[in-house]
Write a protein that holds these residues in place. Sequence first.
Motif, PDB file in Angstrom:
ATOM      1  N   UNK A   1       0.977  -1.165  -0.156  1.00  0.00           N
ATOM      2  CA  UNK A   1       0.162   0.012  -0.129  1.00  0.00           C
ATOM      3  C   UNK A   1       0.982   1.295   0.097  1.00  0.00           C
ATOM      4  N   UNK A   2       0.383   2.076  -0.908  1.00  0.00           N
ATOM      5  CA  UNK A   2       1.330   3.386  -0.831  1.00  0.00           C
ATOM      6  C   UNK A   2       0.242   4.587  -0.312  1.00  0.00           C
ATOM      7  N   UNK A   3       0.561   5.383   0.763  1.00  0.00           N
ATOM      8  CA  UNK A   3      -0.460   6.343   1.190  1.00  0.00           C
ATOM      9  C   UNK A   3      -0.171   7.418   0.806  1.00  0.00           C
ATOM     10  N   UNK A   4      -1.229   8.420   0.150  1.00  0.00           N
ATOM     11  CA  UNK A   4      -1.200   9.563  -0.378  1.00  0.00           C
ATOM     12  C   UNK A   4      -1.289  10.669   0.833  1.00  0.00           C
TER      13      UNK A   4
ATOM     14  N   UNK B   1      -4.286  13.519  -0.078  1.00  0.00           N
ATOM     15  CA  UNK B   1      -5.534  13.226   0.024  1.00  0.00           C
ATOM     16  C   UNK B   1      -5.935  11.934   0.457  1.00  0.00           C
ATOM     17  N   UNK B   2      -7.314  11.620   0.894  1.00  0.00           N
ATOM     18  CA  UNK B   2      -7.660  10.499   1.547  1.00  0.00           C
ATOM     19  C   UNK B   2      -7.614   9.093   0.867  1.00  0.00           C
ATOM     20  N   UNK B   3      -6.464   8.910   0.263  1.00  0.00           N
ATOM     21  CA  UNK B   3      -6.497   7.489  -0.676  1.00  0.00           C
ATOM     22  C   UNK B   3      -5.293   6.906  -0.234  1.00  0.00           C
ATOM     23  N   UNK B   4      -5.404   5.468  -0.549  1.00  0.00           N
ATOM     24  CA  UNK B   4      -4.234   4.696  -0.465  1.00  0.00           C
ATOM     25  C   UNK B   4      -4.193   3.884  -1.980  1.00  0.00           C
ATOM     26  N   UNK B   5      -3.220   3.643  -2.480  1.00  0.00           N
ATOM     27  CA  UNK B   5      -2.823   3.020  -3.898  1.00  0.00           C
ATOM     28  C   UNK B   5      -2.241   1.838  -3.510  1.00  0.00           C
ATOM     29  N   UNK B   6      -2.984   0.837  -4.094  1.00  0.00           N
ATOM     30  CA  UNK B   6      -2.618  -0.802  -4.119  1.00  0.00           C
ATOM     31  C   UNK B   6      -1.742  -1.368  -5.244  1.00  0.00           C
TER      32      UNK B   6
ATOM     33  N   UNK C   1      -4.836   0.504  -7.990  1.00  0.00           N
ATOM     34  CA  UNK C   1      -5.911   0.394  -7.480  1.00  0.00           C
ATOM     35  C   UNK C   1      -6.050   1.510  -6.385  1.00  0.00           C
TER      36      UNK C   1
ATOM     37  N   UNK D   1      -7.972   3.091  -3.153  1.00  0.00           N
ATOM     38  CA  UNK D   1      -9.010   2.539  -2.122  1.00  0.00           C
ATOM     39  C   UNK D   1      -9.040   3.780  -1.226  1.00  0.00           C
TER      40      UNK D   1
END
Lengths: 477, 95
Positions: A130-133, A136-141, B88, B90
């Motif tokens: 997981x990469x966290x932004x 903004x309130x998103x994580x990238x998988x 992806x 989330x």
Amino acid sequence: MEYEPVIGLEVHAHLLTNAKIFCRCSTKFGAAPNSHTCPICLGMPGVLPVLNKKVVEYAVKMGLATNCRINDRSVFARKNYFYPDLPKGYQISQYAEPLAEHGRIEIETGDGKKIIGITRIHMEEDAGKLLHDERNPSSYVDLNRTGIPLIEIVSEPDMRSAEEAAAYLKRLHEILVYLEICDGNMEEGSFRCDANVSLRPKGRAAFGIRAELKNMNSFRNVQRAVEYEIERQRHVLDGGGKVIQETRLWDDGQGVTLSMRGKEEAHDYRYFPDPDLVPVEIGKDWIAEIEKTQPELPQEKRERFIREYQISSYDAGVLTASRALADYFEEAARQAGKPKIAANWIMGDILKFLNEDKRSVKDCPILPADLAALIRLIDDGTISGKMAKEIIDVMYKTGKKPGAVIEEKGMVQITDESALAKTITGIIEANPAQVEQYRSGKEKVFGFFVGQVMKATQGKANPKLINDLLKKMLSGS
Amino acid sequence: MKITKEEVEYVAHLARLEFHAGETEKFTSQLNGILLYMEMLNQIDTTGVEPMTHAIAQKNAFRDDVVGESLMNEAALANAPDGRGDFFRVPKVIE
Ligand SMILES: [Zn+2]
């Protein structure tokens, strides 16, 4: 009150297979995100995982190297939980019937040797990344890591200090790397460690409440985190408080462990046997076949080096740091016939060169045979030790053989006695006063003559020969 | 009773399921029916019979350690409700 720390470690090691554990995607690190994925590792419905045979082989190798019992039968199970890095909603692992159990390894610390028990070793698949932004309130998988084969090695709670934990971890690491089943890269996450730490009043048998430490990505951080946690719990208990069973994350910057504060739910993984995968049965024949491929392990190698080459335990430790270095040493020692001297050159010069260039011994421009040739040239008096220092430097920079370097530089040591005697006669005749002093008992002047001879021969004369001849000729005999 | 309302609520929570009013009672009673039916199996004497986890008596189904084709990135992300670039996306996960 005096407390005794109780520490157990869980180590996850990526296995060096080409393909993932249950599909044919590549395990290579550093590919474009989600480019090493397929319906199986993406967790699409209706697909069927099939076990990579090499994973079993590698796991058995680690089981054998840590003196485990390899179970005749082992079964994969589903560990159920929801997290965005886990596309299926469960991780395929092993639970009730792991691959290997009841092992042990020996560690060594300042307090001496100690046996640490291994509870179990099992096979499982890794999850994604997981990469966290920040903005903004998103994580990238990225699911490239999903399905990379892991073995989890669970120790008994046998360690009693951070030093022991670090020693255990290093020992496991070197075994995995020697077996060539894991690259051991902690920064890339190929070798990860969680630590369970608790304290109990000294002398009491029952364990205290433990905290699980995560997020330590170097040996040093594991030791620091465990040290910090022991002190933190001691402080809590001394203050009349209670340690809470929780997961704590190591914060490298602050040098503390921090509670995840209830962000984590109480886990109930509801393990059950995975109906997609059939049991693994490892017969005696297969184990015997794998046993044949086991290399000499680091500890065995160290002991043999001390015994066979008469080198110190410290030297043996340095020279067995990797299999490649140990092989390099053995080859040079064999060809030179002087193990102790080969060890000194490797530890004093070659490792220094390699470390400065961050180069592996496999890429060393000086081959073991070249080092051996250099040692033989010193031995037969062709060059002095001092010349050899200069020559090895050129050998490393140019990859040339010692003979070629010597020729280029005209460095051959003067070992011709009559030529040297002639030079000495000249010096004696030119310095009658000093000769007189020497003969009247002022032996300090001897150094003056050695200096003169070295100067006249441009340092190329064999020092031992100079000494012998000078003594003889100055005394007038 | 083979299963309580609280157990149903707990399992629902683990499975991230939300029920409407009255559904918990309905599912509790239905699950009880299923579990009581399964309970009949316990009347059979299974002494000396190994527990079975597969319908087929197979073992050691392996593949060789050979890399094959993976999906193209677009194909991998095709079913994603929120694909962003190569990833992806989330809702933020706090770690
Ligand atoms: Zn795949």
